[in-house]
Scaffold this motif. Structure first.
Motif, PDB file in Angstrom:
ATOM      1  N   LEU A 126       0.923  -1.421   0.132  1.00 15.36           N
ATOM      2  CA  LEU A 126       0.143  -0.208  -0.002  1.00 15.36           C
ATOM      3  C   LEU A 126       1.414   1.283  -0.436  1.00 15.36           C
ATOM      4  N   GLN A 127       1.962   0.917   0.756  1.00 14.89           N
ATOM      5  CA  GLN A 127       3.172   2.214   1.269  1.00 14.89           C
ATOM      6  C   GLN A 127       3.530   2.988  -0.773  1.00 14.89           C
ATOM      7  N   ARG A 128       3.471   1.390  -1.091  1.00 15.16           N
ATOM      8  CA  ARG A 128       3.983   1.352  -2.526  1.00 15.16           C
ATOM      9  C   ARG A 128       3.303   1.961  -3.466  1.00 15.16           C
ATOM     10  N   ASP A 129       2.027   2.350  -3.324  1.00 16.15           N
ATOM     11  CA  ASP A 129       1.324   1.573  -4.290  1.00 16.15           C
ATOM     12  C   ASP A 129       1.653   0.782  -5.546  1.00 16.15           C
ATOM     13  N   SER A 130       2.458  -0.946  -5.167  1.00 17.35           N
ATOM     14  CA  SER A 130       2.993  -1.766  -5.757  1.00 17.35           C
ATOM     15  C   SER A 130       2.750  -2.669  -5.221  1.00 17.35           C
ATOM     16  N   ILE A 131       1.785  -3.783  -5.467  1.00 16.22           N
ATOM     17  CA  ILE A 131       1.191  -5.133  -6.152  1.00 16.22           C
ATOM     18  C   ILE A 131       1.935  -6.369  -6.641  1.00 16.22           C
ATOM     19  N   PRO A 132       2.519  -7.324  -5.768  1.00 13.08           N
ATOM     20  CA  PRO A 132       3.079  -8.267  -6.718  1.00 13.08           C
ATOM     21  C   PRO A 132       2.576  -8.882  -7.648  1.00 13.08           C
ATOM     22  N   TYR A 133       2.859  -9.502  -8.985  1.00 14.14           N
ATOM     23  CA  TYR A 133       2.530 -10.595 -10.298  1.00 14.14           C
ATOM     24  C   TYR A 133       1.820 -11.490  -9.141  1.00 14.14           C
ATOM     25  N   LYS A 134       2.838 -12.166  -8.194  1.00 14.57           N
ATOM     26  CA  LYS A 134       2.256 -13.068  -8.126  1.00 14.57           C
ATOM     27  C   LYS A 134       1.247 -13.651  -6.718  1.00 14.57           C
ATOM     28  N   ALA A 135       1.106 -12.257  -6.484  1.00 16.17           N
ATOM     29  CA  ALA A 135      -0.433 -12.139  -5.748  1.00 16.17           C
ATOM     30  C   ALA A 135      -1.444 -11.985  -6.139  1.00 16.17           C
ATOM     31  N   ILE A 136      -1.731 -11.014  -7.576  1.00 13.46           N
ATOM     32  CA  ILE A 136      -2.739 -11.745  -8.434  1.00 13.46           C
ATOM     33  C   ILE A 136      -2.779 -12.891  -8.291  1.00 13.46           C
ATOM     34  N   VAL A 137      -2.011 -13.827  -9.459  1.00 10.59           N
ATOM     35  CA  VAL A 137      -1.563 -15.253  -9.809  1.00 10.59           C
ATOM     36  C   VAL A 137      -2.386 -16.091  -9.158  1.00 10.59           C
ATOM     37  N   LYS A 138      -1.883 -15.946  -7.828  1.00 10.51           N
ATOM     38  CA  LYS A 138      -2.194 -16.863  -6.583  1.00 10.51           C
ATOM     39  C   LYS A 138      -3.629 -16.387  -6.587  1.00 10.51           C
ATOM     40  N   CYS A 139      -4.311 -15.095  -6.390  1.00  8.90           N
ATOM     41  CA  CYS A 139      -5.667 -14.626  -5.744  1.00  8.90           C
ATOM     42  C   CYS A 139      -6.481 -15.623  -7.292  1.00  8.90           C
ATOM     43  N   VAL A 140      -6.175 -15.278  -8.467  1.00  7.64           N
ATOM     44  CA  VAL A 140      -7.175 -16.016  -9.419  1.00  7.64           C
ATOM     45  C   VAL A 140      -7.342 -16.955  -9.219  1.00  7.64           C
ATOM     46  N   LEU A 141      -6.299 -17.877  -9.375  1.00 16.93           N
ATOM     47  CA  LEU A 141      -6.010 -19.516  -9.718  1.00 16.93           C
ATOM     48  C   LEU A 141      -6.301 -19.823  -8.474  1.00 16.93           C
ATOM     49  N   ASP A 142      -6.500 -19.001  -7.262  1.00 21.18           N
ATOM     50  CA  ASP A 142      -6.973 -19.429  -6.199  1.00 21.18           C
ATOM     51  C   ASP A 142      -8.974 -19.799  -5.250  1.00 21.18           C
ATOM     52  N   THR A 143      -8.875 -18.304  -6.359  1.00 14.56           N
ATOM     53  CA  THR A 143     -10.449 -18.145  -6.173  1.00 14.56           C
ATOM     54  C   THR A 143     -10.823 -18.458  -7.024  1.00 14.56           C
ATOM     55  N   GLU A 144     -10.611 -18.171  -8.302  1.00 15.82           N
ATOM     56  CA  GLU A 144     -11.379 -18.390  -9.714  1.00 15.82           C
ATOM     57  C   GLU A 144     -12.448 -17.158 -10.228  1.00 15.82           C
ATOM     58  N   VAL A 145     -11.703 -16.470  -9.284  1.00 18.43           N
ATOM     59  CA  VAL A 145     -12.808 -14.731  -9.691  1.00 18.43           C
ATOM     60  C   VAL A 145     -11.863 -14.506 -10.937  1.00 18.43           C
ATOM     61  N   SER A 146     -12.830 -13.497 -11.683  1.00 13.09           N
ATOM     62  CA  SER A 146     -12.927 -13.198 -12.748  1.00 13.09           C
ATOM     63  C   SER A 146     -11.270 -12.205 -12.784  1.00 13.09           C
ATOM     64  N   LEU A 147     -10.040 -12.430 -13.338  1.00 13.12           N
ATOM     65  CA  LEU A 147      -8.909 -12.048 -13.620  1.00 13.12           C
ATOM     66  C   LEU A 147      -8.832  -9.850 -14.092  1.00 13.12           C
ATOM     67  N   ASN A 148     -10.303 -10.017 -15.233  1.00 16.53           N
ATOM     68  CA  ASN A 148     -10.239  -8.351 -15.176  1.00 16.53           C
ATOM     69  C   ASN A 148     -10.478  -7.694 -13.669  1.00 16.53           C
ATOM     70  N   TRP A 149     -11.842  -8.653 -13.771  1.00 16.68           N
ATOM     71  CA  TRP A 149     -12.525  -7.926 -12.364  1.00 16.68           C
ATOM     72  C   TRP A 149     -11.455  -7.692 -11.573  1.00 16.68           C
ATOM     73  N   LEU A 150     -10.570  -8.309 -10.718  1.00 12.05           N
ATOM     74  CA  LEU A 150      -8.856  -8.069  -9.908  1.00 12.05           C
ATOM     75  C   LEU A 150      -8.613  -6.976 -10.373  1.00 12.05           C
ATOM     76  N   VAL A 151      -7.867  -7.827 -11.453  1.00  9.02           N
ATOM     77  CA  VAL A 151      -7.217  -6.282 -12.370  1.00  9.02           C
ATOM     78  C   VAL A 151      -8.008  -4.925 -12.380  1.00  9.02           C
ATOM     79  N   LYS A 152      -8.506  -4.995 -13.116  1.00 11.75           N
ATOM     80  CA  LYS A 152      -9.193  -3.822 -13.790  1.00 11.75           C
ATOM     81  C   LYS A 152     -10.532  -3.311 -12.731  1.00 11.75           C
TER      82      LYS A 152
END
Length: 283
Positions: free
Chosen positions: A42-68
């Motif tokens: 939050l401080q750096r306003d930057s999130i690792p891509y690995k967290a995004i990949v893990k969340c999408v594949l773990d919870t099966e939410v829409s990638l476009n929804w999660l990112v955009k």
């Protein structure tokens, strides 16, 4: 890369919603990272891509929804055996050449240089992925968003290349489902359906197909076979491409597109359909 353009606050909120947690500590546990990582992102306003990949594949939410935040938070894939840490380990174990091969296939490329030119990545960097069996998660996410392929397939090699989730209902009652193909290295590969507003369709919709290329897409009437001036889907030695065609005297034609400009005999080509609509990306 992708991390530089993300709104970390918004994405973290959506990741929390996907996991159903309300605290940074609970979110860190779900992502299997140290608790102070969330506040650092939050401080750096930057999130690792690995967290995004893990969340999408773990919870099966829409990638476009999660990112955009553009699409509904809906699960698109049936649950599979791997979840959480085991799924994350599975992702990282498929780095190097296998994931590079899937990225190239998604874009329809044959050579690493084509991928490097598209993403402005050096050939040396791509070679390092292979040598070190590295998982380029930011490129995987960008590729999934850019091509529409399944993130699960892209990251793990499992499941179908395309989710194949059909649109059950359309907000536009006049929408037509048109068979979709991807034009990849001169081949037409089936890619589900494309929804077309009927007002943009020709008088007859029989034989219509939608062909998607890298930077453009075309609605093609395959019932029209008699060659005339216009834009056509053409096969030359069984290799497909889109050309602007001009008939010339003596049974000749001039074919033009962004990569070629030449003359040949009409008998040297096979017209596969007349383009009735062109969509182009301007990036």
């Amino acid at each position: 890369m992708l991390e530089e353009n993300l709104n970390a606050q918004a994405i973290i909120e959506r990741i929390s919603a996907a996991y159903g947690v309300t605290s940074q500590k609970a979110l860190a546990e779900a992502l299997d990272v140290p608790a102070n990582n969330i506040s650092t992102w939050l401080q750096r306003d930057s999130i690792p891509y690995k967290a995004i990949v893990k969340c999408v594949l773990d919870t099966e939410v829409s990638l476009n929804w999660l990112v955009k935040g553009e699409f509904a938070n809906a699960k698109s894939l049936a649950a599979e055996e791997l979840h959480g840490k085991s799924l994350y380990e599975e992702i990282l174990s498929t780095g190097g050449r296998p994931v590079l091969r899937r990225i190239l296939e998604a874009y329809g490329f044959q050579m690493q240089k084509e991928l490097g030119d598209l993403l402005d990545i050096s050939s040396g960097t791509i070679s390092t992925w292979v040598r070190r069996e590295f998982f380029p998660g930011d490129v995987v996410v960008a590729c999934a968003l850019d091509t529409g392929v399944s993130l699960r397939w892209l990251a793990t090699g499992k499941g179908d290349m395309f989710d194949g989730a059909a649109v059950s209902s359309s907000p536009c009652p006049s929408a037509l489902a048109v068979t979709k193909f991807r034009l990849e290295s001169g081949e037409l590969k089936a890619a589900g359906e494309w929804m077309l507003d009927a007002s943009l369709a020709p008088s007859s919709t029989v034989g219509l197909i939608f062909v998607q290329g890298l930077n453009a897409a075309w609605l093609v009437d395959t019932t029209t076979q008699k060659m005339s001036n216009g834009r056509w889907l053409i096969s030359i030695d069984e290799v497909f491409d889109i050309f602007d065609v001009v008939r010339l005297p003596g049974g000749k034609v001039r074919l033009t597109n962004t990569a070629a400009d030449f003359e040949c005999n009409v008998s040297d080509i096979v017209p596969s359909g007349l383009v009735t609509l062109t969509l182009e990306k301007h990036v």
